[in-house]
Design a protein around this motif. Structure first.
Motif, PDB file in Angstrom:
ATOM      1  N   ASP A 202      14.721  13.639   5.176  1.00  0.00           N
ATOM      2  CA  ASP A 202      14.382  12.386   4.496  1.00  0.00           C
ATOM      3  C   ASP A 202      13.125  12.528   3.643  1.00  0.00           C
ATOM      4  OD1 ASP A 202      16.536  11.153   5.852  1.00  0.00           O
ATOM      5  OD2 ASP A 202      15.264  10.797   7.593  1.00  0.00           O
ATOM      6  N   LEU A 203      12.983  13.663   2.944  1.00  0.00           N
ATOM      7  CA  LEU A 203      11.765  13.879   2.172  1.00  0.00           C
ATOM      8  C   LEU A 203      11.582  12.816   1.098  1.00  0.00           C
ATOM      9  CD1 LEU A 203       9.276  15.491   1.461  1.00  0.00           C
ATOM     10  CD2 LEU A 203      10.708  17.028   0.096  1.00  0.00           C
ATOM     11  N   ALA A 204      12.645  12.451   0.399  1.00  0.00           N
ATOM     12  CA  ALA A 204      12.522  11.448  -0.662  1.00  0.00           C
ATOM     13  C   ALA A 204      12.007  10.131  -0.096  1.00  0.00           C
ATOM     14  CB  ALA A 204      13.860  11.250  -1.356  1.00  0.00           C
ATOM     15  N   ALA A 205      12.527   9.728   1.059  1.00  0.00           N
ATOM     16  CA  ALA A 205      12.076   8.477   1.675  1.00  0.00           C
ATOM     17  C   ALA A 205      10.624   8.584   2.122  1.00  0.00           C
ATOM     18  CB  ALA A 205      12.977   8.129   2.862  1.00  0.00           C
ATOM     19  N   ARG A 206      10.239   9.735   2.640  1.00  0.00           N
ATOM     20  CA  ARG A 206       8.853   9.940   3.055  1.00  0.00           C
ATOM     21  C   ARG A 206       7.913   9.828   1.847  1.00  0.00           C
ATOM     22  NH1 ARG A 206       8.038  13.045   8.097  1.00  0.00           N
ATOM     23  NH2 ARG A 206      10.049  13.378   9.113  1.00  0.00           N
ATOM     24  N   LEU A 207       8.314  10.424   0.736  1.00  0.00           N
ATOM     25  CA  LEU A 207       7.477  10.371  -0.463  1.00  0.00           C
ATOM     26  C   LEU A 207       7.366   8.943  -0.998  1.00  0.00           C
ATOM     27  CD1 LEU A 207       8.719  13.611  -2.250  1.00  0.00           C
ATOM     28  CD2 LEU A 207       6.461  13.249  -1.238  1.00  0.00           C
ATOM     29  N   GLU A 208       8.453   8.200  -0.940  1.00  0.00           N
ATOM     30  CA  GLU A 208       8.399   6.811  -1.384  1.00  0.00           C
ATOM     31  C   GLU A 208       7.455   5.998  -0.497  1.00  0.00           C
ATOM     32  OE1 GLU A 208       9.800   5.360  -4.171  1.00  0.00           O
ATOM     33  OE2 GLU A 208      10.086   7.482  -4.634  1.00  0.00           O
ATOM     34  N   ARG A 209       7.500   6.242   0.791  1.00  0.00           N
ATOM     35  CA  ARG A 209       6.593   5.537   1.698  1.00  0.00           C
ATOM     36  C   ARG A 209       5.143   5.917   1.416  1.00  0.00           C
ATOM     37  NH1 ARG A 209       4.358   1.489   3.756  1.00  0.00           N
ATOM     38  NH2 ARG A 209       3.508   1.702   5.846  1.00  0.00           N
ATOM     39  N   LEU A 210       4.884   7.194   1.134  1.00  0.00           N
ATOM     40  CA  LEU A 210       3.530   7.613   0.782  1.00  0.00           C
ATOM     41  C   LEU A 210       3.061   6.926  -0.495  1.00  0.00           C
ATOM     42  CD1 LEU A 210       3.580  11.460   1.553  1.00  0.00           C
ATOM     43  CD2 LEU A 210       2.311   9.688   2.772  1.00  0.00           C
ATOM     44  N   ALA A 211       3.952   6.780  -1.456  1.00  0.00           N
ATOM     45  CA  ALA A 211       3.585   6.087  -2.700  1.00  0.00           C
ATOM     46  C   ALA A 211       3.211   4.636  -2.421  1.00  0.00           C
ATOM     47  CB  ALA A 211       4.745   6.153  -3.693  1.00  0.00           C
ATOM     48  N   GLU A 212       3.959   3.997  -1.549  1.00  0.00           N
ATOM     49  CA  GLU A 212       3.642   2.606  -1.203  1.00  0.00           C
ATOM     50  C   GLU A 212       2.269   2.513  -0.535  1.00  0.00           C
ATOM     51  OE1 GLU A 212       6.899   1.571   1.257  1.00  0.00           O
ATOM     52  OE2 GLU A 212       8.351   1.500  -0.387  1.00  0.00           O
ATOM     53  N   ILE A 213       1.953   3.469   0.323  1.00  0.00           N
ATOM     54  CA  ILE A 213       0.644   3.491   0.984  1.00  0.00           C
ATOM     55  C   ILE A 213      -0.461   3.669  -0.052  1.00  0.00           C
ATOM     56  CG2 ILE A 213      -0.813   4.851   2.536  1.00  0.00           C
ATOM     57  CD1 ILE A 213       1.738   5.382   4.191  1.00  0.00           C
ATOM     58  N   ALA A 214      -0.247   4.565  -1.023  1.00  0.00           N
ATOM     59  CA  ALA A 214      -1.247   4.784  -2.071  1.00  0.00           C
ATOM     60  C   ALA A 214      -1.426   3.533  -2.922  1.00  0.00           C
ATOM     61  CB  ALA A 214      -0.841   5.966  -2.947  1.00  0.00           C
ATOM     62  N   GLU A 215      -0.333   2.887  -3.279  1.00  0.00           N
ATOM     63  CA  GLU A 215      -0.419   1.681  -4.108  1.00  0.00           C
ATOM     64  C   GLU A 215      -1.170   0.563  -3.388  1.00  0.00           C
ATOM     65  OE1 GLU A 215       3.696   1.147  -4.827  1.00  0.00           O
ATOM     66  OE2 GLU A 215       3.764   2.535  -6.529  1.00  0.00           O
ATOM     67  N   ALA A 216      -1.015   0.499  -2.064  1.00  0.00           N
ATOM     68  CA  ALA A 216      -1.675  -0.555  -1.296  1.00  0.00           C
ATOM     69  C   ALA A 216      -3.137  -0.241  -1.001  1.00  0.00           C
ATOM     70  CB  ALA A 216      -0.917  -0.780   0.016  1.00  0.00           C
ATOM     71  N   GLY A 217      -3.471   1.043  -0.881  1.00  0.00           N
ATOM     72  CA  GLY A 217      -4.800   1.381  -0.394  1.00  0.00           C
ATOM     73  C   GLY A 217      -5.719   2.096  -1.356  1.00  0.00           C
ATOM     74  N   ILE A 218      -5.233   2.473  -2.543  1.00  0.00           N
ATOM     75  CA  ILE A 218      -6.046   3.255  -3.485  1.00  0.00           C
ATOM     76  C   ILE A 218      -6.035   2.566  -4.845  1.00  0.00           C
ATOM     77  CG2 ILE A 218      -6.283   5.489  -4.650  1.00  0.00           C
ATOM     78  CD1 ILE A 218      -4.897   6.774  -2.209  1.00  0.00           C
ATOM     79  N   ASP A 219      -7.174   2.537  -5.492  1.00  0.00           N
ATOM     80  CA  ASP A 219      -7.284   1.979  -6.840  1.00  0.00           C
ATOM     81  C   ASP A 219      -6.775   3.034  -7.826  1.00  0.00           C
ATOM     82  OD1 ASP A 219      -7.997   0.956  -9.319  1.00  0.00           O
ATOM     83  OD2 ASP A 219      -9.946   0.206  -8.639  1.00  0.00           O
ATOM     84  N   LEU A 220      -5.498   2.987  -8.092  1.00  0.00           N
ATOM     85  CA  LEU A 220      -4.869   4.016  -8.916  1.00  0.00           C
ATOM     86  C   LEU A 220      -5.380   3.974 -10.357  1.00  0.00           C
ATOM     87  CD1 LEU A 220      -1.202   3.764  -7.591  1.00  0.00           C
ATOM     88  CD2 LEU A 220      -2.926   5.465  -6.989  1.00  0.00           C
ATOM     89  N   SER A 221      -5.670   2.790 -10.878  1.00  0.00           N
ATOM     90  CA  SER A 221      -6.176   2.700 -12.248  1.00  0.00           C
ATOM     91  C   SER A 221      -7.543   3.360 -12.368  1.00  0.00           C
ATOM     92  CB  SER A 221      -6.254   1.237 -12.680  1.00  0.00           C
ATOM     93  OG  SER A 221      -4.969   0.654 -12.714  1.00  0.00           O
ATOM     94  N   ALA A 222      -8.408   3.138 -11.372  1.00  0.00           N
ATOM     95  CA  ALA A 222      -9.723   3.771 -11.387  1.00  0.00           C
ATOM     96  C   ALA A 222      -9.602   5.279 -11.223  1.00  0.00           C
ATOM     97  CB  ALA A 222     -10.591   3.184 -10.276  1.00  0.00           C
ATOM     98  N   LEU A 223      -8.647   5.708 -10.419  1.00  0.00           N
ATOM     99  CA  LEU A 223      -8.455   7.143 -10.217  1.00  0.00           C
ATOM    100  C   LEU A 223      -8.019   7.814 -11.515  1.00  0.00           C
ATOM    101  CD1 LEU A 223      -7.341   9.042  -7.249  1.00  0.00           C
ATOM    102  CD2 LEU A 223      -5.804   9.286  -9.188  1.00  0.00           C
ATOM    103  N   VAL A 224      -7.069   7.211 -12.227  1.00  0.00           N
ATOM    104  CA  VAL A 224      -6.609   7.777 -13.505  1.00  0.00           C
ATOM    105  C   VAL A 224      -7.752   7.791 -14.511  1.00  0.00           C
ATOM    106  CG1 VAL A 224      -5.069   7.412 -15.466  1.00  0.00           C
ATOM    107  CG2 VAL A 224      -4.195   7.170 -13.131  1.00  0.00           C
ATOM    108  N   ALA A 225      -8.543   6.727 -14.523  1.00  0.00           N
ATOM    109  CA  ALA A 225      -9.671   6.660 -15.460  1.00  0.00           C
ATOM    110  C   ALA A 225     -10.721   7.721 -15.174  1.00  0.00           C
ATOM    111  CB  ALA A 225     -10.309   5.273 -15.397  1.00  0.00           C
ATOM    112  N   ALA A 226     -10.792   8.194 -13.930  1.00  0.00           N
ATOM    113  CA  ALA A 226     -11.788   9.208 -13.560  1.00  0.00           C
ATOM    114  C   ALA A 226     -11.392  10.609 -13.994  1.00  0.00           C
ATOM    115  CB  ALA A 226     -12.009   9.190 -12.046  1.00  0.00           C
ATOM    116  N   ALA A 227     -10.121  10.817 -14.356  1.00  0.00           N
ATOM    117  CA  ALA A 227      -9.655  12.158 -14.729  1.00  0.00           C
ATOM    118  C   ALA A 227     -10.350  12.626 -16.002  1.00  0.00           C
ATOM    119  CB  ALA A 227      -8.143  12.146 -14.925  1.00  0.00           C
ATOM    120  N   GLY A 228     -10.521  13.939 -16.109  1.00  0.00           N
ATOM    121  CA  GLY A 228     -11.183  14.474 -17.288  1.00  0.00           C
ATOM    122  C   GLY A 228     -11.007  15.970 -17.383  1.00  0.00           C
TER     123      GLY A 228
END
Length: 439
Positions: A202-228
């Motif tokens: 169930d790797l695909a399902a595990r990855l989808e669940r990880l994405a949901e955790i990241a979306e709920a707990g991490i400021d993804l916009s700030a993370l992308v803005a920090a890239a350089g």
């Protein structure tokens, strides 16, 4: 155009780098970004998970084993096909070997070379404000690096998070997200690390669940803005030459450890890779002119390999007229026998005078610099190669000598480790995983 990047690193192993990296990769991919992964250091399992999370290849970047030309070739190939690069560290951020500056094999070398800001994953279990002191030490240790922020892992409660964040605020380190102790999905592991991506249920399902955790707990916009950062144009590819024009490559659950950059180099030189499965009792196709048995987990499938009569007979016949090379697990299968974890001995190909045991486990780990003792599929006599060992098998047969060894090796600091591997007729092999040509 070179995409910006980030290095996802940690002060130590076991902090949750891989879980966080996969969560970020999948979450950003779901936002429509072209995400490309990379793995710092020698690791052949994590890049397959990166590919599953992003849909794109992931290359290793190793500042000790790879010359600058090869590093830049792989980094440039990655950054040219992405909106953002997420490079995953290995071990701790500064962990490497004693070597010249920028050549230690540490994650920090890669971040410094390409100007990729660092996101620290901090396991805060058992600590509160003190976690900030660890992060602050990472920021102060190497002036080449920019620590763009931290992601807190294994947070126990809202109160725990507030205490940790208070420490980070005092240290002047932005907190880009926090994952609770209960939130993480633990990926299955075995003795060399994670179970392979292709074997993870169930790797695909595990990855989808990880994405949901990241979306709920991490400021993804700030993370992308920090890239350089930026990746310079390559000054020359530096990729490995193929061992043949049409290469039979064993590929199944027992044989899977092939570095993506090795295959890219072979194909780039015009070679064709033809997969076959020993576990399906297939031999190397007769229309190939070389055979490659990669590393993997043959000790977990030794009984099936010993019973694969067509594979055994076809490979022995192939080896009479064409080169056959085995790395690590492939080397074990080229030998006389493998003793499994239960102490049962299984006969193998018998093409090299080596017998190995997983029952008598001993960890062998580290970079190796090899000088070939004779011409063969890896290169000409005297050629220097850089790679690594990572296995638990013990050799139960007589050690190789100058007359039948594949190479003489040193460790990363130049300590002579004697002879390694075997060569006999057209057949060669060792526990050495080739990464690149030597310096």
């Amino acid at each position: 155009m070179s995409a910006p990047g980030l290095l996802i690193a940690a002060p130590r192993s076991g902090s949750g780098k891989t879980t966080v990296t996969l969560a970020l990769m999948r979450a950003l991919s779901r936002r429509g970004l072209r995400v490309r992964g990379a793995k710092c250091g020698p690791d052949y399992i994590d890049p397959a998970f990166h590919r599953a999370a992003t849909g794109e290849p992931s290359f290793n970047l190793d500042s000790f084993a790879m010359e600058p030309d090869l590093l830049d070739t792989l980094a440039a190939s990655t950054a040219a096909e992405a909106d953002i690069v997420l490079a995953e560290g290995s071990m701790g951020l500064f962990d490497g070997v004693r070597a010249a500056e920028n050549r230690s094999g540490a994650n920090a070398d890669i971040a410094a070379r390409y100007g990729w800001p660092v996101i620290l994953v901090i396991d805060v279990s058992g600590a509160a404000q003190s976690a900030a002191a660890v992060a602050l030490g990472c920021r102060a240790y190497d002036p080449r690096l920019h620590i763009a922020g931290v992601i807190l892992n294994k947070v126990a409660s809202p109160r725990h998070r507030r205490l940790v964040e208070a420490g980070m605020e005092r240290a002047g380190l932005p907190v880009l997200g926090a994952l609770s102790r209960e939130a993480g999905l633990v990926l299955p592991e075995r003795h060399l690390g994670l179970v392979q991506a292709g074997e993870t249920a169930d790797l695909a399902a595990r990855l989808e669940r990880l994405a949901e955790i990241a979306e709920a707990g991490i400021d993804l916009s700030a993370l992308v803005a920090a890239a350089g950062g930026t990746v310079p144009a390559s000054r020359g590819h530096g990729l490995a030459r193929p061992p043949g024009q049409r290469i039979a490559v064993a590929r199944d659950e027992a044989f899977s450890f092939v570095y993506p950059h090795m295959e890219m180099g072979w194909r780039g030189a015009g070679a064709e890779l033809v997969p076959f499965s020993p576990l399906a009792d297939e031999g190397p196709p007769e229309d190939c002119d070389a055979c490659w048995l990669p590393g993997g987990y043959p000790e977990l499938h030794a009984g099936r390999i010993a019973a694969a009569r067509r594979f055994l007979q076809a490979t022995r016949s192939f080896a009479q007229t064409r080169p056959v090379h085995g790395e690590c697990g492939g080397y074990m299968v080229l030998g006389e026998a493998i003793e499994d974890a239960d102490g049962v001995s299984h006969p193998m190909l018998g093409l090299l005078p080596v017998a190995t045991s997983y029952h008598r486990r001993k960890l062998h780990l580290g970079y190796r610099v090899a000088r070939l003792t004779a011409d063969g599929p890896l290169g000409q006599r005297g050629a220097t190669l850089v790679g690594h060992e990572f296995h638990y098998a013990s050799v139960t047969s007589v050690a190789p000598d100058e007359g039948n060894a594949l190479a003489r090796i040193t460790d990363a600091e130049g300590t002579d480790l004697g002879f390694m591997g075997h060569r006999l007729g057209q057949v060669s092999g060792s526990f050495f995983h080739l990464i690149a040509a030597g310096r």
